[in-house]
Design an enzyme around this catalytic site. Structure first.
Site, PDB file in Angstrom:
ATOM      1  CE  LYS A 120      19.475 131.489 112.314  1.00 51.78           C
ATOM      2  NZ  LYS A 120      20.667 132.381 112.341  1.00 51.78           N
ATOM      3  CG  ASP A 121      15.914 135.994 119.807  1.00 53.07           C
ATOM      4  OD1 ASP A 121      15.754 134.770 119.963  1.00 53.07           O
ATOM      5  OD2 ASP A 121      16.805 136.642 120.374  1.00 53.07           O
TER       6      ASP A 121
END
Ligand SMILES: *Cc1c(COP(=O)(O)O)cnc(C)c1O
Length: 506
Positions: A120-121
């Site tokens: 998700k980064d």
């Protein structure tokens, strides 16, 4: 002909539930969801305008620009490059940003080198910049306040993405007794003067419902506006999260080509451990952009609603919910699937709305034979708990490479697919988390002795048996001071938000 109010080159975004609702990319980023609840989709999917040879000479950021400029057409070159530069910097522990590792005959695309060591980064490090740029472009004067409910991982990734981004504040609500020790520690140690973390006395659903209520609370929104604030969300259905995810699929193909692993135009398969369907949808968009991708293999855990859908054409969320060792895939309603439904219905918003209405009313819908035929690029697979553990053991035993539990679901599905079909197309398996994020589950698969209780001792054990480095994110956690101690009852959430934003003091 010139579209009303826009220049000739602008790609417009339409709602999956109402085609007459059209907005520019920056407006879609600001709005997140369309008014009637639909998701924004590009009117046409652009095709890459650079050759493989040209792309092979570029680094991750340059490729990011080449992909994103085609989707976010109302951002200027300078704006987009600035967003990319701020996102993909030393927050990542490798200059490659998304390294591709050859392991045996397969390739693992490691998307876990950012601040929270999970995929998700990749999107949440750029979304804050896309959002603040969009606000500026659309003359929004208010400061953006991100409200998020989290069951653990998304909250931390959003917090680190938004930390110290000018013109934003972020408030994250999590169930005080419903996240893991490590997840809680990651959040309550978050740095940044604009970050707020609140443990609520309730479960994740309570947190999510509470946040939704605040988004829809007219009075609260009005008060906020008067105080110079505007609510927004960092939800995974935002195109500002989807578009940056297309980049690493292009990048992985370019890397294979550049390193002479594939011939020019040779097709590859992609395997994605799937939950909300955002990551694999980005792979589909990459294919539509012209990247030679053959099969998109969608891997699920025991919550195999997508597997059943790809096999039967029937989506049915009415079933038992399983808590698994791959918690980020424990999902029964995969929101981003709505975009795929829309595309396989030949971009028909009426057909899509009907299905989504059935889903919300009955929890079930079915697609037509024609739509099913348009899904041929996808293969569904799933792995249970023991198959997932076996995949971790196999890669460790044969190649000394350690997978996290999510990636292991994908690997297990892929190896069975290859055995059954004899399809030996070169294949990229998407690796969505570092094994150090799910250390205990991973150790249970590959370590026979007793496990230490302490999280850091577990990390040290994993390091010694896998011969890898403990990521900075894990090292830092050890020493980090707790800076967030807010707690509240579910019905106190709005008043706490007012207090945090000092609304009644103005
Ligand atoms: C969110 C997440 C997934 C699922 O990705 P979707 O885009 O929701 O399908 C898989 N693995 C990890 C580690 C995640 O955090």
């Amino acid at each position: 002909m010139i579209a009303k109010g826009n220049d000739l080159m602008s790609l417009m975004y339409k709602s999956t539930r109402n085609s007459s609702n059209k907005v520019l990319a920056s407006q879609a980023v600001l709005q997140g969801l369309s008014n009637e609840g639909g998701l924004f989709v590009p009117e046409t999917i652009p095709v890459l305008d650079k050759t493989m040879e040209q792309l092979a000479a570029m680094d991750y950021r340059e490729i990011a620009y080449e992909v994103m400029k085609l989707f976010l057409t109302d951002y200027t070159e300078e704006e987009l490059k600035d967003c990319i530069k701020k996102a993909y910097d030393s927050k990542f522990d490798t200059a490659e940003i998304a390294p591709l590792k050859k392991v045996g005959e397969s390739y693992y695309l490691e998307l876990f080198h950012g601040a929270t060591i999970a995929f998700k980064d990749m999107a949440l490090s750029i979304l804050p910049h896309l959002l603040t740029t969009a606000a500026r472009k659309n003359n929004i004067k208010e400061e953006i306040v991100i409200l998020t409910a989290t069951s653990g991982d998304t909250g931390k990734a959003a917090l680190s993405g938004f930390a110290d981004v000018e013109g934003t504040k972020i408030i994250v609500f999590y169930p005080k007794s419903g996240v893991s020790r490590v997840q809680e520690k990651q959040m309550v140690t978050q740095k940044g003067d604009n970050t707020y973390v609140v443990g609520i006395h309730g479960n994740f659903d309570d947190a999510q419902t509470g946040v939704k209520k605040m988004f829809n609370d007219r009075e609260l929104n009005q008060k906020l506006k008067e105080a110079g604030y505007l609510f927004s969300s960092a939800n995974s259905i935002n195109i500002g999260r989807l578009v940056p995810q297309i980049v690493y699929y292009v990048y992985s193909y370019v890397t294979l080509f550049k390193n002479n692993q594939i011939a020019k135009d040779e097709k590859i398969n992609i395997v994605v451990p799937t939950g909300n369907f955002g990551n694999i949808l980005a792979a589909y968009y990459a294919k539509c952009m012209g990247v030679p991708i053959e099969k998109l293999i969608c891997a699920s855990n025991e919550n195999k609603v997508l597997f059943d859908f790809f096999h039967s054409g029937r989506y049915d969320k009415n079933r038992e919910f399983h808590l698994t060792e791959s918690p980020s895939m424990d999902i029964l309603v995969s929101s981003n699937l709505e975009r795929l439904i829309y595309h396989v219905a030949n971009n028909d918003s009426e057909v899509t709305s009907k299905r989504m209405k059935a889903l919300s009313e009955k929890g079930v819908y079915e697609i037509s034979e024609d739509m099913k035929n348009n899904l041929k690029d996808f293969v569904g697979g799933w792995a249970d708990a023991s198959q997932t553990m076996e995949a971790i053991q196999k890669e460790y035993r044969e190649h000394n490479y350690v997978l996290d539990t999510h990636t292991a679901v994908a690997a297990s599905v892929y190896y069975r697919y290859r055995d059954e079909t004899k399809d030996d197309t070169k294949t990229v398996i998407v690796s969505t988390a570092s094994p150090y994020k799910f250390t205990e589950s991973v150790l249970k698969a590959i370590h026979t002795g007793d496990l230490p209780e302490d999280d850091y001792e577990q990390a040290k054990l994993l390091k010694s048996i896998s011969n890898t480095q403990i990521p900075k994110a894990v090292e830092e956690l050890r020493e980090a001071p707790i800076v967030h101690t807010n707690e509240c009852e579910v019905d106190e959430m709005p008043s706490l938000v007012e207090k945090i934003l000092k609304i009644n003091e103005l």
